[in-house]
Design an enzyme around this catalytic site. Sequence first.
Site, PDB file in Angstrom:
ATOM      1  N   ASN A 262      -7.939   4.219   0.528  1.00 32.03           N
ATOM      2  CA  ASN A 262      -7.064   4.745  -0.462  1.00 32.03           C
ATOM      3  C   ASN A 262      -6.930   4.158  -1.996  1.00 32.03           C
ATOM      4  O   ASN A 262      -6.568   4.974  -2.766  1.00 32.03           O
ATOM      5  CB  ASN A 262      -5.746   4.915   0.196  1.00 32.03           C
ATOM      6  CG  ASN A 262      -5.305   3.544   0.665  1.00 32.03           C
ATOM      7  OD1 ASN A 262      -5.890   2.841   1.618  1.00 32.03           O
ATOM      8  ND2 ASN A 262      -3.978   3.107  -0.087  1.00 32.03           N
TER       9      ASN A 262
ATOM     10  N   HIS B 186      -9.801  -2.566  -0.394  1.00 36.46           N
ATOM     11  CA  HIS B 186      -9.982  -1.166  -0.793  1.00 36.46           C
ATOM     12  C   HIS B 186      -8.687  -0.527  -0.347  1.00 36.46           C
ATOM     13  O   HIS B 186      -8.429   0.483  -0.810  1.00 36.46           O
ATOM     14  CB  HIS B 186     -11.125  -0.318  -0.146  1.00 36.46           C
ATOM     15  CG  HIS B 186     -11.097  -0.442   1.196  1.00 36.46           C
ATOM     16  ND1 HIS B 186     -11.725   0.565   2.081  1.00 36.46           N
ATOM     17  CD2 HIS B 186     -10.440  -1.380   2.465  1.00 36.46           C
ATOM     18  CE1 HIS B 186     -11.455   0.226   3.602  1.00 36.46           C
ATOM     19  NE2 HIS B 186     -10.685  -0.732   3.573  1.00 36.46           N
ATOM     20  N   HIS B 187      -7.608  -1.188   0.170  1.00 39.21           N
ATOM     21  CA  HIS B 187      -6.391  -0.694   0.464  1.00 39.21           C
ATOM     22  C   HIS B 187      -5.399  -0.916  -0.729  1.00 39.21           C
ATOM     23  O   HIS B 187      -4.348  -0.230  -0.577  1.00 39.21           O
ATOM     24  CB  HIS B 187      -5.806  -0.872   1.881  1.00 39.21           C
ATOM     25  CG  HIS B 187      -6.633  -0.451   2.810  1.00 39.21           C
ATOM     26  ND1 HIS B 187      -7.143   0.789   2.964  1.00 39.21           N
ATOM     27  CD2 HIS B 187      -7.101  -1.133   4.069  1.00 39.21           C
ATOM     28  CE1 HIS B 187      -7.526   1.063   4.580  1.00 39.21           C
ATOM     29  NE2 HIS B 187      -7.565  -0.014   4.858  1.00 39.21           N
ATOM     30  N   ALA B 188      -5.581  -1.879  -1.350  1.00 39.83           N
ATOM     31  CA  ALA B 188      -4.762  -2.101  -2.447  1.00 39.83           C
ATOM     32  C   ALA B 188      -4.463  -1.258  -3.461  1.00 39.83           C
ATOM     33  O   ALA B 188      -5.449  -0.784  -4.145  1.00 39.83           O
ATOM     34  CB  ALA B 188      -5.113  -3.758  -3.028  1.00 39.83           C
TER      35      ALA B 188
END
Length: 872
Positions: A309, A264-266
């Site tokens: 993000n 989910h940060h990629a």
Amino acid sequence: MDDPDFLMGDDTVIGSTELNGDAQTVDPSVLVMDTSTHETSPRKEDLPILSYQNLATASSPPNMLADHDLVQHDELMYSTDPSSSPPQATSEESPETTAPMEVQVLVNAPPPPRSSALPRSTLRSGLVFDARMKLHMEPEAGDHPEKPQRIQAIWDTLYRAGLVQQFGNPVESPDRLWNIEARAAVKAEVTTVHSKEHWKFIRSLQGRTMQELKDMGDARDSIYFNLQTLDSATVAAGGAIEACKLVALDKLKNAIALIRPPGHHAEQSEPSGFCIFNNVAIAAKVCQTQLPEFCRKVMILDWDVHHGNGIQHAFYDNPNVLYISLHVYKNGMFYPNGPDGDHLHCGEGAGEGRNVNIPWIDHGMGDHDYLYAFEEIVIPIAREFNPDLVIVAAGFDAAEGDELGGCHVSPPGYAHMTHKLMELAEGRVAVCLEGGYNLDSISKSALAVTKTLMGEPPDRLPGQDEDAFDTAPQSNASKLGAATVELVKKQQAKWWHCMRQKQPPGPRLTPQSVQMHDLVKSWRNMLFDREYGMQTMAIDRNVLHECFEDNVLVSDNFFEPVSRPLLVIFHDPPGYDVVNDPTNEVLQNELHNSWLVSHECRDVLKIPLTVNHKTDGTKSYVDWAHKHDFAIADINIPKVMEDWPDPGDTSERARSVLREDRGDYQPARPLEDRAIATREIAKYLWENFIEIGEFSDVFMMGIGDASSGLVEFLGTQESVNADESPLRHVFTFLAESPLRSIKRATDDYIGTWYYNHSHVYINHKHHVWQYQRMRKLRKKYGKTIQSQFETIGQMLEEARDNVIRILLEETEDWRAEQKQLLKLKSAPAALRLEERDMRASSAPGAVRSPGMPPIGMFSVTSPSPRSPAKRA
């Protein structure tokens, strides 16, 4: 395989889990790949093609897939229609792989429902686990928190609990999880979220040296690479896709995917935060693209302790994806840092309102905080959105015992959240693992979630005593948690009906009804006229909004062409307090027990409390300035601005619907609109009166939410800090309003100027002080001062002596001139005549008496030049 570092080539096997109706096996038509032009690996014959039927004969242990399971990385376009023509591989990296070749399928289709009367509840729950995802590990020996043991520990826990279908057992167990065989996501799927350059970069890792891999990881944000990163990342994304598709197609009741590396940060073009590919975002986009009739609207619930993000940015303008994230924010000081995770980022364009951030102010949130947010925000908005599929980005780093997250969510807490999500989308829920780094915590939490998915009721929350437990969720949530929830509800009320405060039934208003704020405004104007001679300023409606009518008061000397200081005050509207009858259980607002509580005139509250509520507010500043012959401008920034343009919103339909829904209720404008209003009125006064006027020294005060617009004005108006500017000092007072920094793209020194010319008084409980000990506030936020009080009125009284001292110091030259002028006016007539003759003789061209030296004097009717020190 004996060599664990053997690198898979591009000529390996493509796996697919495409369904073919209700058949027990899958016929994905013909999958294509050409190996005729590739050299066969010398170890290729040792690489078996494993399915769950022949896995029992493999040498791997029963609770683990073989480490040499294969993966293909070329892109593949395929259809959900079994009758479609054979798809063709279109790899840009391997253009020669075009000839069709039939390969063995890796999966079985889940069995149909056990009961036609209960078609969904008798479906199986699914599980994704593949040992290839364990190949991604830190290149150098070390105990990295994102390690392969994470998914193995969860799998072992589920296995010991008897929830996993045992490999090699020919008897199907309907009370156990259906094993979803993962396969590698292909380029066409990954690039629905990521750029082609990102895909090529991850592919290129296979040909790097260990030192190159280490250097590339160190150069990026919280990431590492090894030679098997591509294998693990594509299988993780493919596992998420297959779990979501099987659930969306009603082939499985629900599913949990034990996948890593997390995602989910990629971002679109950059791996970060332990994440390579954004697994959940890819799965959602693939489902929407390939199954539009089943997955038109998707909800993604992210309960990882960090803000997702990458997911937010992937769907920020997408109206068909609702992203809700519960995460620790800490004013942007917690990873991934920055403002994107605050409650004000709600989507843009067509996706406005589809992004819901619930940013915890600090660590320490527990079960009751999360469940309160679920009951007040998550579930109501989700019901209104009405998704076809719910995907959970299930990071377990908010669990009790995870030191990185610092929160206290228990396994039953996660179970209760899962149970609430199962009410949505007819129970179509796919849980995909994200973070969580305490092996014991994530294992117990994942077990609780899995049991709930399989139909087990959640356990009681820890410490839940029926006698002591309060049934009101807000009573059990922490103060910080409840405050965050209320903040988000107010922000989201603009887009969601369920977030708007329900009004009790009452009499409808008539055309003769008068709003209380109009009465207070009229009373205030009359009071200031009687005591200080202040009148309302006529505004140009072609420039300013009509809401400023009768809200700008100026003193009678404001327009006089005489040099004098000016005090400008921007403040919020007044409020009121009510003293309720202690003997009556029914709370009633009685006018004779209601007291005006305003910044400009606050009466003594006759409330029997130990706290001293007596404060004069800004009225004491106006009174002092009036007595010292200052010009005064008092600007009230109204909360009601009918038809004030929303930034970026051109939808008149949305506004009309809002007006119809609210009835007689008029919602206050959000902080952004009121900041714009403050900036515009400040600009109007500065350009039309202050900058071209005769004011010797100008002082500005911003109180409450109005301070945000004042800081914006200072950043956009370049002349305020010019050498000839009369602006000397800026005072702001914040209780709950956000702390704004000054910004100007054309001036690198604006922050230093603002720091030297400002005093920013902040409530001692303001969240900014919780982080100042970690990182000192920069000069662009001004000279911040921590008040020992909470309310604006108390803070104004506390700062009064210091503010007046600064006003006196800055106007010292002007007051000296006034004394000189007063002295001349009171001198005898003969002395004044002599002074006049002396002044005339010193004029240019005048004939002076012989023997008399030239006399030079400053004119008392014009301001004397200020010293360079004071000007600086």
